[in-house]
Design a protein around this motif. Structure first.
Motif, PDB file in Angstrom:
ATOM      1  N   ASP A  15       7.268  -9.554   0.605  1.00  0.00           N
ATOM      2  CA  ASP A  15       7.176  -9.993  -0.778  1.00  0.00           C
ATOM      3  C   ASP A  15       5.805  -9.599  -1.442  1.00  0.00           C
ATOM      4  O   ASP A  15       5.582 -10.022  -2.690  1.00  0.00           O
ATOM      5  CB  ASP A  15       7.289 -11.626  -0.550  1.00  0.00           C
ATOM      6  N   GLY A  16       4.956  -8.683  -0.856  1.00  0.00           N
ATOM      7  CA  GLY A  16       3.907  -8.222  -1.475  1.00  0.00           C
ATOM      8  C   GLY A  16       2.461  -9.213  -1.343  1.00  0.00           C
ATOM      9  O   GLY A  16       1.523  -8.533  -1.757  1.00  0.00           O
ATOM     10  N   ARG A  17       2.637 -10.262  -0.715  1.00  0.00           N
ATOM     11  CA  ARG A  17       1.655 -11.189  -0.673  1.00  0.00           C
ATOM     12  C   ARG A  17       0.549 -10.850   0.278  1.00  0.00           C
ATOM     13  O   ARG A  17      -0.697 -11.306   0.038  1.00  0.00           O
ATOM     14  CB  ARG A  17       2.170 -12.629  -0.554  1.00  0.00           C
ATOM     15  N   ASP A  18       0.639  -9.937   0.849  1.00  0.00           N
ATOM     16  CA  ASP A  18      -0.365  -9.785   2.196  1.00  0.00           C
ATOM     17  C   ASP A  18      -1.291  -8.850   1.497  1.00  0.00           C
ATOM     18  O   ASP A  18      -2.156  -8.362   2.087  1.00  0.00           O
ATOM     19  CB  ASP A  18       0.474  -9.200   3.323  1.00  0.00           C
ATOM     20  N   GLY A  19      -1.024  -8.079   0.227  1.00  0.00           N
ATOM     21  CA  GLY A  19      -1.740  -7.056  -0.367  1.00  0.00           C
ATOM     22  C   GLY A  19      -1.523  -5.621   0.018  1.00  0.00           C
ATOM     23  O   GLY A  19      -2.340  -4.812  -0.573  1.00  0.00           O
ATOM     24  N   HIS A  20      -0.743  -5.180   1.080  1.00  0.00           N
ATOM     25  CA  HIS A  20      -0.473  -4.210   1.463  1.00  0.00           C
ATOM     26  C   HIS A  20       0.167  -3.130   0.151  1.00  0.00           C
ATOM     27  O   HIS A  20      -0.186  -1.959  -0.075  1.00  0.00           O
ATOM     28  CB  HIS A  20       0.480  -4.078   2.802  1.00  0.00           C
ATOM     29  N   TRP A  21       0.963  -3.655  -0.481  1.00  0.00           N
ATOM     30  CA  TRP A  21       1.459  -3.010  -1.708  1.00  0.00           C
ATOM     31  C   TRP A  21       0.443  -2.854  -2.708  1.00  0.00           C
ATOM     32  O   TRP A  21       0.529  -1.468  -3.050  1.00  0.00           O
ATOM     33  CB  TRP A  21       2.618  -3.857  -2.346  1.00  0.00           C
ATOM     34  N   ALA A  22      -0.484  -3.695  -3.102  1.00  0.00           N
ATOM     35  CA  ALA A  22      -1.412  -3.571  -3.852  1.00  0.00           C
ATOM     36  C   ALA A  22      -2.514  -2.320  -3.651  1.00  0.00           C
ATOM     37  O   ALA A  22      -2.917  -1.612  -4.198  1.00  0.00           O
ATOM     38  CB  ALA A  22      -2.043  -4.910  -4.302  1.00  0.00           C
ATOM     39  N   ALA A  23      -2.728  -2.480  -2.158  1.00  0.00           N
ATOM     40  CA  ALA A  23      -3.493  -1.299  -1.614  1.00  0.00           C
ATOM     41  C   ALA A  23      -3.208   0.057  -1.812  1.00  0.00           C
ATOM     42  O   ALA A  23      -3.749   0.880  -2.153  1.00  0.00           O
ATOM     43  CB  ALA A  23      -3.800  -1.546  -0.195  1.00  0.00           C
ATOM     44  N   ARG A  24      -1.676   0.007  -1.866  1.00  0.00           N
ATOM     45  CA  ARG A  24      -1.099   1.662  -1.937  1.00  0.00           C
ATOM     46  C   ARG A  24      -1.167   1.949  -3.441  1.00  0.00           C
ATOM     47  O   ARG A  24      -1.379   3.107  -3.545  1.00  0.00           O
ATOM     48  CB  ARG A  24       0.430   1.401  -1.368  1.00  0.00           C
ATOM     49  N   ILE A  25      -1.027   0.848  -4.201  1.00  0.00           N
ATOM     50  CA  ILE A  25      -1.203   1.161  -5.743  1.00  0.00           C
ATOM     51  C   ILE A  25      -2.650   1.676  -5.805  1.00  0.00           C
ATOM     52  O   ILE A  25      -2.827   2.642  -6.792  1.00  0.00           O
ATOM     53  CB  ILE A  25      -0.845  -0.037  -6.274  1.00  0.00           C
ATOM     54  N   ARG A  26      -3.696   1.223  -5.397  1.00  0.00           N
ATOM     55  CA  ARG A  26      -4.913   1.576  -5.406  1.00  0.00           C
ATOM     56  C   ARG A  26      -5.135   3.101  -4.969  1.00  0.00           C
ATOM     57  O   ARG A  26      -6.060   3.837  -5.618  1.00  0.00           O
ATOM     58  CB  ARG A  26      -6.031   0.798  -4.624  1.00  0.00           C
ATOM     59  N   ASP A  65       2.352  -9.667 -12.330  1.00  0.00           N
ATOM     60  CA  ASP A  65       1.019 -10.277 -12.082  1.00  0.00           C
ATOM     61  C   ASP A  65       0.252 -10.326 -10.730  1.00  0.00           C
ATOM     62  O   ASP A  65      -0.743 -10.100 -10.583  1.00  0.00           O
ATOM     63  CB  ASP A  65       1.141 -11.865 -12.526  1.00  0.00           C
ATOM     64  N   MET A  66       1.227 -10.552  -9.637  1.00  0.00           N
ATOM     65  CA  MET A  66       0.542 -10.508  -8.362  1.00  0.00           C
ATOM     66  C   MET A  66       0.141  -9.217  -7.997  1.00  0.00           C
ATOM     67  O   MET A  66      -0.987  -9.056  -7.554  1.00  0.00           O
ATOM     68  CB  MET A  66       1.596 -10.995  -7.374  1.00  0.00           C
ATOM     69  N   LEU A  67       0.859  -8.226  -8.014  1.00  0.00           N
ATOM     70  CA  LEU A  67       0.594  -6.841  -7.577  1.00  0.00           C
ATOM     71  C   LEU A  67      -0.769  -6.283  -8.547  1.00  0.00           C
ATOM     72  O   LEU A  67      -1.468  -5.393  -8.085  1.00  0.00           O
ATOM     73  CB  LEU A  67       1.771  -5.918  -7.677  1.00  0.00           C
ATOM     74  N   SER A  68      -0.520  -6.697  -9.988  1.00  0.00           N
ATOM     75  CA  SER A  68      -1.725  -6.141 -10.769  1.00  0.00           C
ATOM     76  C   SER A  68      -2.980  -6.820 -10.272  1.00  0.00           C
ATOM     77  O   SER A  68      -3.939  -6.197 -10.445  1.00  0.00           O
ATOM     78  CB  SER A  68      -1.422  -6.054 -12.359  1.00  0.00           C
ATOM     79  N   TRP A  69      -2.840  -8.184 -10.331  1.00  0.00           N
ATOM     80  CA  TRP A  69      -4.132  -8.618 -10.062  1.00  0.00           C
ATOM     81  C   TRP A  69      -4.613  -8.181  -8.462  1.00  0.00           C
ATOM     82  O   TRP A  69      -5.971  -8.086  -8.354  1.00  0.00           O
ATOM     83  CB  TRP A  69      -3.738 -10.309  -9.745  1.00  0.00           C
ATOM     84  N   GLN A  70      -3.828  -8.106  -7.483  1.00  0.00           N
ATOM     85  CA  GLN A  70      -4.360  -7.564  -6.296  1.00  0.00           C
ATOM     86  C   GLN A  70      -4.789  -6.425  -6.264  1.00  0.00           C
ATOM     87  O   GLN A  70      -5.958  -6.091  -5.559  1.00  0.00           O
ATOM     88  CB  GLN A  70      -3.076  -7.718  -5.300  1.00  0.00           C
ATOM     89  N   ALA A  71      -4.230  -5.293  -6.992  1.00  0.00           N
ATOM     90  CA  ALA A  71      -4.713  -3.963  -7.101  1.00  0.00           C
ATOM     91  C   ALA A  71      -6.044  -4.113  -7.717  1.00  0.00           C
ATOM     92  O   ALA A  71      -7.080  -3.034  -7.191  1.00  0.00           O
ATOM     93  CB  ALA A  71      -3.845  -3.269  -7.829  1.00  0.00           C
ATOM     94  N   GLY A  72      -6.221  -4.723  -8.771  1.00  0.00           N
ATOM     95  CA  GLY A  72      -7.673  -4.784  -9.373  1.00  0.00           C
ATOM     96  C   GLY A  72      -8.372  -3.592 -10.045  1.00  0.00           C
ATOM     97  O   GLY A  72      -9.338  -3.276  -9.808  1.00  0.00           O
ATOM     98  N   VAL A  73      -7.395  -2.794 -10.631  1.00  0.00           N
ATOM     99  CA  VAL A  73      -7.722  -1.543 -11.230  1.00  0.00           C
ATOM    100  C   VAL A  73      -7.655  -1.504 -12.631  1.00  0.00           C
ATOM    101  O   VAL A  73      -6.690  -2.361 -13.251  1.00  0.00           O
ATOM    102  CB  VAL A  73      -6.696  -0.379 -10.719  1.00  0.00           C
TER     103      VAL A  73
END
Length: 316
Positions: A15-26, A65-73
């Motif tokens: 579900d993306g909440r563990d930050g792994h998806w956002a890390a890939r986006i970074r 919102d979750m993915l963009s906030w976690q990615a932080g770029v």
């Protein structure tokens, strides 16, 4: 002469909440940011992209919102709307039938993420990722599969990259008919062909910024729509030749792995990067390359990395 190879990886993002998806986006960000249109860097352009996303894909706003906030770029949320990108062109051939969707994806291998992802944002989805969380093709747990090809015409207008539209359809629809009803109201930024399949039927539709959604005569697509194909476009893409070949062969993996459907025009960014055959009612997809295959399903999906042969080239 040598064999060109491409590395693919399976990733379960949940579900993306563990930050792994956002890390890939970074990890993708230096290249991804270059895909943003100039207006994306202005407050007005960013606000417009978000409004468009909220209007047409409200169910995915929490995930955005979750993915963009976690990615932080910088400009990350605007990028992930996929409503403010420079247009890009690709090849591809696809065909659907009741319970099956078969496609070749033709592009520059170096520009393909090479990620096959399973996710569970709103429901279980498996597909080939592009654009951080968009999909080039995929299926969901309800037995719906979707895939795209470029429509072949140079036109651009306000709207989404088709890859996020495919994600949205799989997240929110159970059947082809439901997906068609949603797709008809979603603005698409450049001409695209979408093939959809469930257990009962398969349909291809033409979309674009300058046309209303139009149903194709049959459930297959290459890189043209309902307009005559100019001679230079046919020379460069062989789109008419490919559509005639796939209509003749039907959904045949063997035909997809040989010319004219399988292309080695990697210098022209139109070489075949993978072949995918979805059996959405069974929740199964098999990826093919020359002499190789990779079978995946909702019940059998493990993290793995494989390097696959694409084709013979003069400078591998």
């Amino acid at each position: 002469m040598g064999v060109l190879r491409k590395t693919f990886e399976t990733v379960d993002f949940g579900d993306g909440r563990d930050g792994h998806w956002a890390a890939r986006i970074r990890m993708l960000w230096p290249r991804a940011e270059k895909a943003l249109a100039p207006e994306a860097f202005t407050p007005e352009g960013a606000a417009s992209a978000r409004r468009l996303f909220c209007r047409h894909m409200p169910e995915l706003v929490p995930a955005l919102d979750m993915l963009s906030w976690q990615a932080g770029v910088p400009n990350g949320q605007t990028f992930l709307t996929l409503a403010a990108l420079r247009p890009f062109l690709a090849g591809c051939t696809q065909i659907g039938g009741p319970g099956v969707l078969l496609r070749n994806y033709d592009f520059d291998p170096a520009e393909v993420e090479g990620l096959i992802v399973r996710s569970n944002l709103l429901r279980p989805v498996i597909g080939t990722q592009d654009g951080g969380w968009g999909l080039l093709d995929g299926m969901n747990d309800a037995g719906l599969a979707v895939s795209l090809t470029f429509g072949g015409r140079i036109a651009q207008g306000p709207g989404f990259a088709i890859i996020i539209v495919l994600r949205y359809l799989l997240e929110t629809c159970d059947t082809v008919d439901q997906a068609l009803a949603r797709l008809a109201s979603i603005p698409v930024g450049v001409p695209q062909n979408v093939t959809l399949a469930d257990r009962r039927q398969a349909v291809t539709v033409y979309t674009g910024p300058d046309i209303a959604m139009l149903r194709a005569p049959d459930a297959c697509a290459a890189n043209h729509q309902h307009f005559p194909v100019p001679a230079d476009q046919e020379r460069n893409t062989r789109t008419t030749e490919r559509i005639m070949a796939i209509r003749s062969s039907g959904p045949s993996v063997a035909a997809m792995l040989r010319p004219p459907l399988y292309s080695v025009d990697y210098d022209g960014a139109l070489g075949t990067v993978y072949t995918a055959c979805y059996r959405p009612e069974a929740g199964q997809v098999t990826y093919y390359w020359p002499g190789r295959r990779w079978e995946l399903s909702f019940g059998r999906f493990y993290p793995e990395v494989r390097t696959m042969p694409l084709g013979l080239v003069s400078n591998p």
